[in-house]
Design a protein around this motif. Structure first.
Motif, short mmCIF file in Angstrom:
data_model
loop_
_atom_site.label_atom_id
_atom_site.label_comp_id
_atom_site.label_asym_id
_atom_site.label_seq_id
_atom_site.Cartn_x
_atom_site.Cartn_y
_atom_site.Cartn_z
N ARG A 1 0.82 -1.22 0.00
CA ARG A 1 0.00 0.00 0.00
C ARG A 1 0.85 1.27 0.00
O ARG A 1 0.35 2.35 -0.25
CB ARG A 1 -0.96 0.00 1.19
N LYS A 2 2.14 1.13 0.25
CA LYS A 2 3.04 2.28 0.22
C LYS A 2 3.53 2.59 -1.19
O LYS A 2 4.15 3.62 -1.43
CB LYS A 2 4.24 2.04 1.14
N ILE A 3 3.24 1.69 -2.12
CA ILE A 3 3.65 1.86 -3.52
C ILE A 3 2.46 2.43 -4.28
O ILE A 3 1.34 1.91 -4.16
CB ILE A 3 4.09 0.51 -4.12
N PRO A 4 2.66 3.51 -5.06
CA PRO A 4 1.53 4.14 -5.75
C PRO A 4 0.67 3.18 -6.60
O PRO A 4 -0.55 3.33 -6.63
CB PRO A 4 2.20 5.19 -6.64
N SER A 5 1.27 2.18 -7.22
CA SER A 5 0.48 1.25 -8.04
C SER A 5 -0.31 0.26 -7.20
O SER A 5 -1.13 -0.49 -7.72
CB SER A 5 1.38 0.51 -9.03
N ASN A 6 -0.04 0.21 -5.89
CA ASN A 6 -0.76 -0.65 -4.95
C ASN A 6 -0.82 -2.11 -5.42
O ASN A 6 -1.89 -2.68 -5.57
CB ASN A 6 -2.17 -0.09 -4.74
N PRO A 7 0.36 -2.73 -5.65
CA PRO A 7 0.36 -4.12 -6.15
C PRO A 7 -0.21 -5.10 -5.12
O PRO A 7 -0.22 -4.83 -3.92
CB PRO A 7 1.84 -4.39 -6.40
N THR A 8 -0.67 -6.23 -5.62
CA THR A 8 -1.18 -7.27 -4.74
C THR A 8 -0.19 -8.42 -4.70
O THR A 8 0.64 -8.58 -5.59
CB THR A 8 -2.55 -7.78 -5.21
N SER A 9 -0.30 -9.23 -3.66
CA SER A 9 0.53 -10.43 -3.56
C SER A 9 -0.29 -11.52 -2.87
O SER A 9 -1.27 -11.24 -2.19
CB SER A 9 1.83 -10.15 -2.79
N LEU A 10 0.14 -12.76 -3.08
CA LEU A 10 -0.56 -13.91 -2.52
C LEU A 10 -0.49 -13.89 -1.00
O LEU A 10 0.56 -13.65 -0.41
CB LEU A 10 0.04 -15.21 -3.05
N ASP A 11 -1.61 -14.16 -0.38
CA ASP A 11 -1.72 -14.25 1.07
C ASP A 11 -2.64 -15.43 1.35
O ASP A 11 -3.37 -15.88 0.47
CB ASP A 11 -2.32 -12.95 1.64
N TYR A 12 -2.60 -15.97 2.56
CA TYR A 12 -3.48 -17.08 2.94
C TYR A 12 -4.38 -16.66 4.08
O TYR A 12 -3.94 -16.00 5.02
CB TYR A 12 -2.67 -18.31 3.37
N PHE A 13 -5.64 -17.05 3.97
CA PHE A 13 -6.62 -16.77 5.02
C PHE A 13 -7.21 -18.08 5.49
O PHE A 13 -7.35 -19.03 4.71
CB PHE A 13 -7.70 -15.81 4.51
N ALA A 14 -7.56 -18.14 6.76
CA ALA A 14 -8.04 -19.38 7.37
C ALA A 14 -9.56 -19.42 7.40
O ALA A 14 -10.20 -18.47 7.84
CB ALA A 14 -7.49 -19.50 8.78
#
Length: 177
Positions: A115-128
């Motif tokens: 969120r600190k990068i202007p393009s707001n890139p996403t990355s893989l995360d895991y949720f339970a």
């Protein structure tokens, strides 16, 4: 009874992604504190649970920290929860949530780093995803310092706990509840 868990920083679990000129120091505050405790008689030598090795070993099968966030994934949080729950269960009768009862779902999100990068890139995360036998009955909705939640489990025979935590415990709360 008191139990203390220190969450490893992401760069300690994934040092291979640091720039070549950056080397992790063994003189990190957590190591200094653990060394002090082990050399004194103030607390038991293993008072601080620091699941660094478990998180490093587990990263071979599933991300324990997402690329775009400083906090662990729910999978990493589960591993820390399980380590601390096993330690607690040596002194208190405790039901430990088994990994087979949890479905870890991968999602692409924007984390606190991305969120600190202007393009707001996403990355893989895991949720339970798991059966919850508890609910949050109070949330003061204060962000960061001063946040207070109260959870109630339908099983009233289970032990009660007061948990003081930072943002790393947010993803562990459903396991504890």
């Amino acid at each position: 009874k008191y139990f203390f868990l220190a969450a490893p920083n992401k760069e300690c679990v994934y040092p291979e992604y640091l720039p070549e000129r950056i080397q992790l120091s063994q003189q990190r505050p957590i190591n200094q504190l653990r060394e002090y405790i082990s050399s004194s008689s103030i607390l038991p030598e293993d008072f601080i649970l620091y699941p660094l090795e478990k998180l490093i070993a587990a990263k071979l099968s599933r991300l324990t920290y997402p690329k775009g966030d400083t906090h662990w994934t729910c999978y990493g949080a589960y591993l820390a929860y399980r380590s601390l729950a096993r330690r607690i269960s040596l002194q208190i009768d405790l039901n430990i949530m088994d990994e087979s009862a949890i479905a870890f779902e991968g999602k692409y999100i924007s984390g606190d780093l991305s969120r600190k990068i202007p393009s707001n890139p996403t990355s893989l995360d895991y949720f339970a995803n798991h059966d919850r036998h508890s609910q949050c009955i109070f949330d003061n909705r204060v962000k960061n310092t001063g946040h207070l939640t109260i959870w109630e489990n339908e099983r009233q025979d289970l032990p009660k706990a007061v948990i003081f935590h930072d943002s790393f415990n947010t993803r562990m709360l459903s396991f504890w509840a």
